[in-house]
Design an enzyme around this catalytic site. Sequence first.
Site, PDB file in Angstrom:
ATOM      1  N   GLU A 193     -23.569   0.574  29.505  1.00 30.27           N
ATOM      2  CA  GLU A 193     -23.273  -0.448  30.506  1.00 30.27           C
ATOM      3  C   GLU A 193     -23.331   0.130  31.920  1.00 30.27           C
ATOM      4  O   GLU A 193     -23.634  -0.573  32.875  1.00 30.27           O
ATOM      5  CB  GLU A 193     -21.882  -1.034  30.252  1.00 30.27           C
ATOM      6  CG  GLU A 193     -21.896  -2.539  30.116  1.00 30.27           C
ATOM      7  CD  GLU A 193     -20.558  -3.132  29.700  1.00 30.27           C
ATOM      8  OE1 GLU A 193     -20.604  -4.099  28.920  1.00 30.27           O
ATOM      9  OE2 GLU A 193     -19.501  -2.649  30.121  1.00 30.27           O
ATOM     10  N   HIS A 242     -29.037  12.058   6.299  1.00 30.37           N
ATOM     11  CA  HIS A 242     -29.684  11.489   5.124  1.00 30.37           C
ATOM     12  C   HIS A 242     -30.252  10.104   5.404  1.00 30.37           C
ATOM     13  O   HIS A 242     -30.650   9.393   4.475  1.00 30.37           O
ATOM     14  CB  HIS A 242     -28.678  11.462   3.959  1.00 30.37           C
ATOM     15  CG  HIS A 242     -28.234  12.841   3.568  1.00 30.37           C
ATOM     16  ND1 HIS A 242     -28.722  13.506   2.459  1.00 30.37           N
ATOM     17  CD2 HIS A 242     -27.369  13.700   4.174  1.00 30.37           C
ATOM     18  CE1 HIS A 242     -28.159  14.712   2.393  1.00 30.37           C
ATOM     19  NE2 HIS A 242     -27.345  14.853   3.432  1.00 30.37           N
ATOM     20  N   LYS A 260     -24.493 -14.863  27.856  1.00 32.56           N
ATOM     21  CA  LYS A 260     -23.350 -15.792  27.920  1.00 32.56           C
ATOM     22  C   LYS A 260     -23.801 -17.143  28.458  1.00 32.56           C
ATOM     23  O   LYS A 260     -23.438 -18.183  27.910  1.00 32.56           O
ATOM     24  CB  LYS A 260     -22.264 -15.231  28.852  1.00 32.56           C
ATOM     25  CG  LYS A 260     -21.528 -14.041  28.303  1.00 32.56           C
ATOM     26  CD  LYS A 260     -20.411 -13.633  29.265  1.00 32.56           C
ATOM     27  CE  LYS A 260     -19.878 -12.262  28.925  1.00 32.56           C
ATOM     28  NZ  LYS A 260     -18.989 -11.736  29.954  1.00 32.56           N
TER      29      LYS A 260
END
Length: 446
Positions: free
Chosen positions: A284, A305, A419
Amino acid sequence: MAVKLNCKHLEGFLSADELKAIQPEIDKSVETINARNGAGSDFLGWIDLPIDYDKEEFTRIQTAAEKIRKTCDVFIVIGIGGSYLGARAAIEFIKSPLYNNLKKNTPDIYFAGNTISGNALDELLSICEGKDICVNVISKSGTTTEPAIAFRIFRELLEKKYGEDGAKERIFATTDKSKGSLKSLSVEKGYETFVVPDDVGGRYSVLTAVGLLPIAVAGCDINKLMQGAADARTAFKGRSDTDCAKYAAIRNCLYRKGKAIEILACYHSFFSMTAEWWKQLYGESEGKDGKGIFPASVIFSTDLHSMGQMIQEGVRNVFETVVDIKQTGAKATVPGDSADLDGLNFLAGSELNAVNHKALEATVLAHCDGGVPNIILEVDSKSEYDFGYMVYFFEMACAVSGYTLGVNPFNQPGVENYKNNMYALLGKPGDQYQARRAELLKRLGK
Ligand code: PA5
């Protein structure tokens, strides 16, 4: 020094001359932070927070934590992003990722409001059945959708179970000191409130009540945590000749050489939420204006793995920062076995963490051979003190790194886009959403 930088494995990837060449930029970034005259300088409250915090509130946090520990079986922490990652990281790092399953005299702690998944909420509600509950709702703005929805649900549950008066003794709100809908509701209902300071952004807020209340409820010593951060502040604030500044310098040098992805690696699962906190802090702060080192994380040897192949031989645009935690207090050893069918008797009696450390050394060398620069960050232990110290190290390094990258490390304008689309699609009232809604539905073919 609770956190120490080891650059041995950068040999061949980064020269002393390259680091020397970037140093004036690092000096300037440190000066900018110190002079508080750079972009986003309204959000530098975290710098002095380890010593300059509200002592009366700190005592109230400890008192509230005690009350919560006494009155509930389950403590629900509602928040998203910077309003939950730091607390969860600390609890898992200092206590355990299996904290809820440990024998303990503190409540189980669950995090809600960090997703809109109905399944997550259903499961949590079912876990809460028949249990005594306390809630800490955390939102600086007080308007974030995810925690606001979760809080509606838990407020309703607590009010039904305990009545309005009983519920208000069990709900603790951490929010802005004077504005926002959560603050208004808290005043109206009489909840005990804690403050997210104006000058501390969400991702830098773990050392405020945002992190401290849940961390204290888990039985961690928040005095020691603050002491670690305070000592890191003394070591790093205003200085560009430290390991902290050097970490920022190395990241920027590697980025300029095409290493656009930083993988934070640790060999303990108790670090995985700290890596999530770190990803938010760096992602951010730096990912803007078409720039930024993409922060990724792995827990080894587990992810060797799964992601090991990609790191060893994939696109050579990655570097690793390996967090090597020195003292973990683990006791487990490899048992001997007379049949030795798996051929592991050569390890009989070895501590698992000694084996784990060999895996670390082996992997660092293999990845360097594969063309991946490795930075090592040695952290003394998983104590409260070292967590606090490490938090401050990463926060200061992030600010220095962000300014060196040429961005404002303290804003996050890009998080509004989803948003606004979501509100438009959900039909939120308001002209701006109505206009956008028609356009979005067309694009979705609806
Ligand atoms: O770092 C940030 O600012 C964000 O991650 C916020 O912490 C997150 O969006 C939650 O915001 P709020 O605390 O206002 O609900």
